[in-house]
Design an enzyme around this catalytic site. Structure first.
Site, PDB file in Angstrom:
ATOM      1  N   GLU A  60      63.085 -74.873  -0.472  1.00  0.00           N
ATOM      2  CA  GLU A  60      64.121 -75.778  -1.166  1.00  0.00           C
ATOM      3  C   GLU A  60      64.519 -75.645  -2.608  1.00  0.00           C
ATOM      4  OE1 GLU A  60      61.484 -78.516   1.315  1.00  0.00           O
ATOM      5  OE2 GLU A  60      61.224 -76.760   0.034  1.00  0.00           O
ATOM      6  N   GLU A 303      42.591 -58.863  19.556  1.00  0.00           N
ATOM      7  CA  GLU A 303      42.867 -57.567  20.466  1.00  0.00           C
ATOM      8  C   GLU A 303      41.517 -57.268  21.020  1.00  0.00           C
ATOM      9  OE1 GLU A 303      45.520 -54.807  19.330  1.00  0.00           O
ATOM     10  OE2 GLU A 303      47.157 -56.067  18.754  1.00  0.00           O
TER      11      GLU A 303
END
Length: 368
Positions: A60, A303
């Site tokens: 922002e 993995e």
């Protein structure tokens, strides 16, 4: 004012933009903001912001700064509820108020107790119109690591497996097997670049000697932290992982006594050693995940081999499954996959099917 198709288009653009810094914003989420002003009755993006590398400044702040005076009377599209508390910087909600923003369209609420609902309340109390939950599911996927850390006090876990045509994930004693093609490999490296850490078991290291880095041109510096489950410290000092430990962080999760000589040698080689508890599966994964979250690791790709995959599934820690399917047939000496599209674990829903060259990737998400 009701949510319009234009609001959805601009929010979709904001969410896509938020992906740019995934895995690079430290303990803060990768959030985006677009400031849109009407120019000659046409919507124009006059400011955009993205959580900076390392987490500061917030999206922002950057979008308002870029917009300048054009922020007054504009609409701000934010992928996460603006913060409402004073930290190292003032609240972003107050920044939007001070800039003269007229309307805020937000994708999803921040579960942080210091923010949740308070950011919206600050804006509304200042007379700003607020629209909530615009493309919330899309934003929540982009923010999955941050949201899981806040809600479950652990990283968001993606289990990634490559399956051969006959349902195998590798060949016993055969080293690495290229089950999928170049396009799948590239997409896997892109996923690594957007993730905080990648985890394997030591058996995978002994079998394949992987580097677990991101090797796409231009993304090499976005390699994730590597994590090895190595209860008895069998990780070779000459492995690719250890040799690169001073270049890309390597965490070794072990139950071995720190006084052990192997422990000392791995530390000297640049490895970060994490002392782990044990349970009936070996290393206590829930406690390890809690430790990783405390280190600022909010997303992990697993993995590892079949045993590691099954351990994470049995512990109820998997949030997402990515199954890559190739045309290769491995045969009777192959290692059977712990799951497949035909034998998916209960509680997971197929949300996406992608085609990568000749390969298919099915993405499943936990439903509860």
């Amino acid at each position: 004012m009701a949510v319009t198709d234009l609001d959805k288009r601009l929010m979709a653009a904001a969410i896509r933009y938020s992906h740019w810094h995934l895995g690079r914003t430290g303990t803060n989420p990768s959030v985006s903001t677009l400031v849109v002003q009407s120019v000659d009755s046409e919507p124009v993006i006059v400011g955009r912001g993205l959580t900076a590398r390392g987490g500061r400044p917030h999206a922002e702040t950057q979008a308002i700064s870029e917009a300048g005076d054009r922020a007054r009377g504009a609409t701000a599209y934010v992928s996460l509820e603006p913060c409402a508390h004073h930290g190292s910087t003032p609240p972003c909600a107050q920044g939007l108020i001070n800039a003269g923003i007229k309307r805020v369209v937000a994708a999803t609420t921040d579960p942080d107790d210091r923010v949740s609902g308070r950011g919206y309340a600050m804006l509304r109390d200042a007379g700003i119109e607020v629209e909530e939950n615009v493309l919330a599911e899309d934003a929540q996927r982009a923010l999955a690591g941050y949201l899981t850390r806040r809600l479950k006090n652990r990283p968001h876990i993606t289990l990634k497996l490559a399956l051969s045509r006959d349902g195998k994930i590798g060949r016993r004693g055969g080293g690495q097997v290229a089950i999928t093609g170049a396009v799948s490999a590239a997409m896997n490296h892109i996923a690594r670049a957007a993730t905080d850490a990648i985890l394997v078991g030591v058996e995978t290291v002994l079998e394949d000697d992987p580097s677990l880095t991101c090797r796409l041109p231009g993304l090499e510096r976005r390699s994730p932290t590597r994590i090895v489950l190595d209860r008895n410290l069998r990780l070779p000092l000459d492995s690719a992982l250890v040799r690169s430990a001073n270049d890309v962080p390597l965490i070794v999760a072990t139950t071995t006594d720190p006084a052990d000589e192997r422990h000392r040698r791995l530390r000297q080689a640049g490895c970060q050693m994490v002392a782990c508890e044990t349970d009936e599966r070996g290393i206590a994964l829930p406690e390890l995940m809690d430790d990783l979250a405390g280190r600022g690791i909010f997303s992990v790709i697993v993995e590892g081999g079949a045993a590691v995959a099954r351990s994470f599934l049995d512990a109820g820690l998997v949030d997402k499954v990515s199954l890559y399917e190739g045309d290769l047939t491995i045969g009777s000496d192959g290692v059977a996959a712990p799951l497949s599209p035909a034998k998916m674990v209960a509680g997971f829903l197929l949300v996406e099917t992608l085609q990568y060259g000749d390969d298919r990737c099915r993405v499943y998400e936990r439903t509860g």
